[in-house]
Design an enzyme around this catalytic site. Structure first.
Site, mmCIF file in Angstrom:
data_model
loop_
_atom_site.group_PDB
_atom_site.id
_atom_site.type_symbol
_atom_site.label_atom_id
_atom_site.label_comp_id
_atom_site.label_asym_id
_atom_site.label_seq_id
_atom_site.Cartn_x
_atom_site.Cartn_y
_atom_site.Cartn_z
ATOM 1 N N ASP A 221 -31.447 68.068 4.439
ATOM 2 C CA ASP A 221 -32.347 69.148 4.865
ATOM 3 C C ASP A 221 -33.699 69.041 4.176
ATOM 4 O O ASP A 221 -34.743 69.296 4.776
ATOM 5 C CB ASP A 221 -31.724 70.521 4.557
ATOM 6 C CG ASP A 221 -30.517 70.767 5.452
ATOM 7 O OD1 ASP A 221 -30.397 70.077 6.490
ATOM 8 O OD2 ASP A 221 -29.686 71.631 5.109
ATOM 9 N N LEU B 216 -1.193 61.031 22.723
ATOM 10 C CA LEU B 216 -0.312 60.232 23.573
ATOM 11 C C LEU B 216 0.329 59.129 22.759
ATOM 12 O O LEU B 216 -0.288 58.584 21.852
ATOM 13 C CB LEU B 216 -1.132 59.590 24.694
ATOM 14 C CG LEU B 216 -1.619 60.499 25.811
ATOM 15 C CD1 LEU B 216 -2.654 59.777 26.653
ATOM 16 C CD2 LEU B 216 -0.467 60.957 26.687
ATOM 17 N N LYS C 295 -7.928 55.712 30.799
ATOM 18 C CA LYS C 295 -8.003 56.469 29.556
ATOM 19 C C LYS C 295 -9.431 56.368 29.039
ATOM 20 O O LYS C 295 -9.866 55.317 28.573
ATOM 21 C CB LYS C 295 -7.020 55.918 28.525
ATOM 22 C CG LYS C 295 -6.998 56.727 27.260
ATOM 23 C CD LYS C 295 -5.853 56.330 26.373
ATOM 24 C CE LYS C 295 -5.736 57.244 25.173
ATOM 25 N NZ LYS C 295 -6.895 57.140 24.273
ATOM 26 N N ARG D 212 -10.844 69.553 20.294
ATOM 27 C CA ARG D 212 -9.416 69.397 20.054
ATOM 28 C C ARG D 212 -9.028 69.879 18.650
ATOM 29 O O ARG D 212 -7.964 70.437 18.460
ATOM 30 C CB ARG D 212 -9.038 67.919 20.216
ATOM 31 C CG ARG D 212 -7.605 67.645 19.967
ATOM 32 C CD ARG D 212 -7.265 66.201 20.259
ATOM 33 N NE ARG D 212 -5.864 65.968 20.094
ATOM 34 C CZ ARG D 212 -5.273 65.722 18.934
ATOM 35 N NH1 ARG D 212 -6.005 65.667 17.847
ATOM 36 N NH2 ARG D 212 -3.982 65.538 18.852
ATOM 37 N N GLU E 166 -12.422 64.777 29.111
ATOM 38 C CA GLU E 166 -13.068 63.911 28.135
ATOM 39 C C GLU E 166 -14.586 63.977 28.272
ATOM 40 O O GLU E 166 -15.118 63.770 29.366
ATOM 41 C CB GLU E 166 -12.583 62.493 28.445
ATOM 42 C CG GLU E 166 -12.295 61.647 27.270
ATOM 43 C CD GLU E 166 -11.141 62.130 26.401
ATOM 44 O OE1 GLU E 166 -10.374 63.030 26.802
ATOM 45 O OE2 GLU E 166 -11.059 61.625 25.283
ATOM 46 N N LYS F 244 1.287 59.057 33.967
ATOM 47 C CA LYS F 244 1.870 60.401 33.836
ATOM 48 C C LYS F 244 2.907 60.637 34.918
ATOM 49 O O LYS F 244 2.675 60.258 36.082
ATOM 50 C CB LYS F 244 0.767 61.471 34.024
ATOM 51 C CG LYS F 244 -0.413 61.305 33.115
ATOM 52 C CD LYS F 244 -1.524 62.303 33.429
ATOM 53 C CE LYS F 244 -2.657 62.097 32.435
ATOM 54 N NZ LYS F 244 -3.810 62.970 32.677
ATOM 55 N N CYS G 188 0.002 45.069 -9.775
ATOM 56 C CA CYS G 188 -0.837 46.029 -9.056
ATOM 57 C C CYS G 188 -2.248 45.953 -9.655
ATOM 58 O O CYS G 188 -2.442 45.393 -10.744
ATOM 59 C CB CYS G 188 -0.248 47.419 -9.253
ATOM 60 S SG CYS G 188 -1.271 48.760 -8.637
#
Ligand code: IVH
Length: 679
Positions: free
Chosen positions: A40, A87, A121, A142, A179, A287, A405
């Protein structure tokens, strides 16, 4: 005078460049490199400079013309009336065959053809639009699938989204899902501002001011419905046809297909069209066309059983491995990563590709210096697929996988106590004692699905970790804000935002808490099942006590969905005293809300059931899903807690029936089960 002007121009151009860079980063990553306040400040200075000096305004890069500013985090949250699921994916003919088989098994419909509707899709951003009596009233993103953000005003700037539906016989409530995307051609004109079309669409939808969104040429394809009252659609194909007449744009490359061969043919056809389409698609969605069958099939925890995304074959490229590094994950898994000579795969520059695990490197004999094929499919991390051994240099050496590690301690491979097989993955088992694991655990804790702390992205966690401001999860809730304020890039506003986000996150539901603490094999769904079992943090805390733990784990084993793998993992987790300490410290600084049993209202609410034997009219999966639909809980073992044992006609287990009788548990025959549900 001239010098002063030159200096101004220099400052101006530098700041414009910086602003553009930050913009791009905002769209590319979850965690931008600078706090909002810093951004900003630069923007304000640029506006000031332009207003003061007319000669700056005339530049083509004027700050007013810069498209795209950081997406806002402050949208109102609204719960979806019906969850927006994702999906499951298919990557080849086999997977599609499985999909069709599963549907037939579930429906016990082996002979009849089931119509499947296929649609591209679209690689965009999903949105939900709710029309009440034909008027667009709600527009949501969503979000996490359960709760979305109110982005109605921004969605309204999209021409292809009708604000009003002028037609007779439209449902009183009509939720259209689809979409939002940017056409490839349109993207060409704005591409210097964004990383890719999908990010551009996502960022544009999350602008604070819809005037900003309106600057971006967004488009919309409708592809599904959420809540519809009254339900008037019988098939997906009929639904799309109707809404297309009502003014929604639907994709023209859709088709009804009847079997695997037709699916394959259609898939190939659309794949060959892919490059010529003006929008990105990454596969086709298949579908079940019949809406009633869709509802019989229902959903698993995260995706519908009646649909699948069949992805196009992934994009590949050849490159060279410069080095192999290892990464440590939050569960201690050691993942080898190939550092490759940067190469473009499907439009994205790739310089890292996963090698999965030690066994994979051994099996393929992958070495530093090798020429390899890498592939990238959708959002999945690029991976090394094959090695071209003919291009190998003569003196190349086998890659020796480090046995230690990054923390310096020895790693090991677990042996499955049931199969006695050695795991392919090497792990560091030091938990919080390993700094690399601890840092990853923190990143998990602040992530969207866990505590969801805005402003604490992966980068900020790294920064605070390096400065030793955080080490354990509870530190997030005891931050020394004064110290952070002194760091470069932080200002009063961003500190306040962080404080607010942390405060908000400190009240969390038990299931999310269980997910957040990061027990291996306990994902969101299992965390819900376990949350449902314990209900309160006090009861959950009994797991800390080793003598109580054994009995509790036995009980947990009875829950549908929880098996030996999960039980073992929970046991291992709580055998580590450090984990218990970390959880106790967290509990002290949080308010953990009891798990709210989403008692689905229904005939079986608060009842537990178990099935034995096969059913003549429905599959076991459908029976289970029906029980849950009606509020029941399905158990895997008989105990005193069981309310009903449903005995199917096909080969039920006698022992179970006897035990149920002994425990005086109610028994339903198959017929009684159908009568009970009125089916
Ligand atoms: S149907 C799961 N149809 O893909 C709900 N989805 O991974 C059923 N998507 O978030 C979705 N094109 O936004 C459906 N033709 C299409 C689609 C489509 C794109 C998106 C959708 C969803 C994601 C699922």
């Amino acid at each position: 005078m001239k010098k002063e002007k030159d200096n101004l121009i220099k400052e101006y151009e530098k700041k414009i460049k910086l602003l553009k860079k930050y913009n791009k980063q905002y769209y590319e990553k979850d965690s931008p490199s600078v706090p909002d306040s810093e951004y900003d400040k630069i923007k304000e200075r640029l506006i000031f400079l332009e207003n003061e000096h007319n000669f700056l305004k005339k530049k083509k890069d004027s700050v007013q013309n810069i498209i795209g500013s950081p997406p806002s985090k402050k949208f109102k949250k609204i719960k979806h009336r019906k969850a927006m699921l994702s999906l499951s994916n298919a990557f080849g003919k086999e997977d599609m065959n499985d999909f069709l088989k599963k549907i037939k098994n579930f429906l016990k419909s082996y002979d009849s053809t089931i119509d499947i509707f296929s649609e591209p899709k679209i690689d965009g951003i999903s949105a939900s639009l709710i029309y009440e009596n034909g008027l667009l009233k709600t527009g949501l993103s969503r979000g996490d699938g359960e709760t979305g953000e109110d982005i109605l005003n921004n969605l309204k700037t999209i021409n292809q989204i009708p604000k009003k539906i002028d037609a007779k016989q439209i449902p009183e409530i009509l939720e259209i899902r689809g979409e939002v995307y940017i056409g490839k051609n349109d993207f060409e004109n704005i591409k210097e501002n964004f990383a890719n079309p999908r990010n551009a669409a996502g960022g544009s939808l999350r602008q604070k001011f819809s005037e900003e969104t309106a600057k971006i040429p967004l488009q919309f394809f409708a592809h599904g419905f959420g809540v519809v009252v009254p339900m008037i659609f019988k098939t997906q194909s009929e639904f799309l046809k109707k809404i297309n007449q009502w003014g929604f744009s639907t994709n023209p490359h859709s088709k009804l297909v009847k079997n695997l061969n037709e699916i394959e043919d259609h898939h190939k056809k659309i794949e060959s069209l892919r490059a010529s389409l003006d929008y990105d698609i990454d596969g086709l969605v298949y579908k079940v066309n019949d809406v009633e069958l869709q509802s019989r099939l229902g959903n698993t925890s995260s995706s519908p059983r009646w649909a699948i995304a069949y992805k196009f074959s992934s994009e590949k490229a050849t490159t060279k491995i410069k080095d192999i590094a290892i990464q440590v994950g939050r569960t201690g898994a050691i993942t080898p990563v190939a550092k490759v000579k940067p190469v473009t795969v499907g439009g994205v520059v790739v310089s890292n590709a996963t090698l999965h695990n030690e066994d994979e490197i051994k099996r393929k004999d992958i070495r530093i210096g090798d020429t390899v094929v890498i592939q990238r499919a959708g959002d999945v991390i690029p991976q090394v697929v094959t090695v071209d051994k003919s291009k190998r240099v003569i003196n190349s050496k086998k890659y020796l996988f480090p046995e230690k590690c990054l923390c310096g301690y020895k790693t090991h491979k677990e042996v499955n106590i049931f199969t006695k097989k050695e795991d392919a993955v090497r792990r560091c088992s030091r938990g919080y004692d390993c700094d690399y694991i601890a840092k990853e655990k923190l990143k998990h804790i602040v992530s969207k699905e866990a505590f969801n702390i805005d402003g604490l992205g992966k980068k900020v966690i790294e920064q605070l970790w390096d400065l030793k401001l955080i080490k354990f999860p509870s530190d997030i809730f005891n931050l020394d804000y004064n110290k952070i304020l002194k760091l470069e890039g932080w200002g009063n506003l961003s500190i306040q935002n962080l404080k607010d986000a942390v405060k908000k996150a400190s009240s969390i539901s038990l299931d999310k808490f269980i997910y957040s603490v990061g027990i291996r094999h306990i994902g969101q769904e299992n965390a819900k099942i376990i949350g449902n079992f314990f209900v309160s943090i006090d009861k959950f805390s009994n797991l800390f006590n080793s003598s109580k733990r054994e009995k509790l784990l036995n009980n947990l084993n009875e829950l549908d969905g929880i098996g030996n793998t999960q039980i073992n993992s929970i046991n291992t987790f709580f055998t580590n005293q450090k984990n218990i300490e970390v959880i106790k410290d967290l509990v002290d600084v949080l308010q953990i809300k009891n798990f709210k049993i989403k008692n689905k209202k229904g005939k079986l609410s608060s009842k537990s059931l178990m099935f034995t034997g096969g059913f003549e009219k429905m599959s076991r999966s459908e029976a289970k899903s029906l029980a849950e639909e009606n509020g029941g809980k399905v158990l895997g073992n008989i105990s005193k807690k069981l309310n009903i044992l449903v005995v199917g006609n096909v080969k039920p287990t006698k022992k179970k029936i006897e035990k149920a009788k002994e425990l005086k548990i109610k028994i339903f025959t198959e017929k009684e089960w159908y009568d009970f549900l009125n089916i």
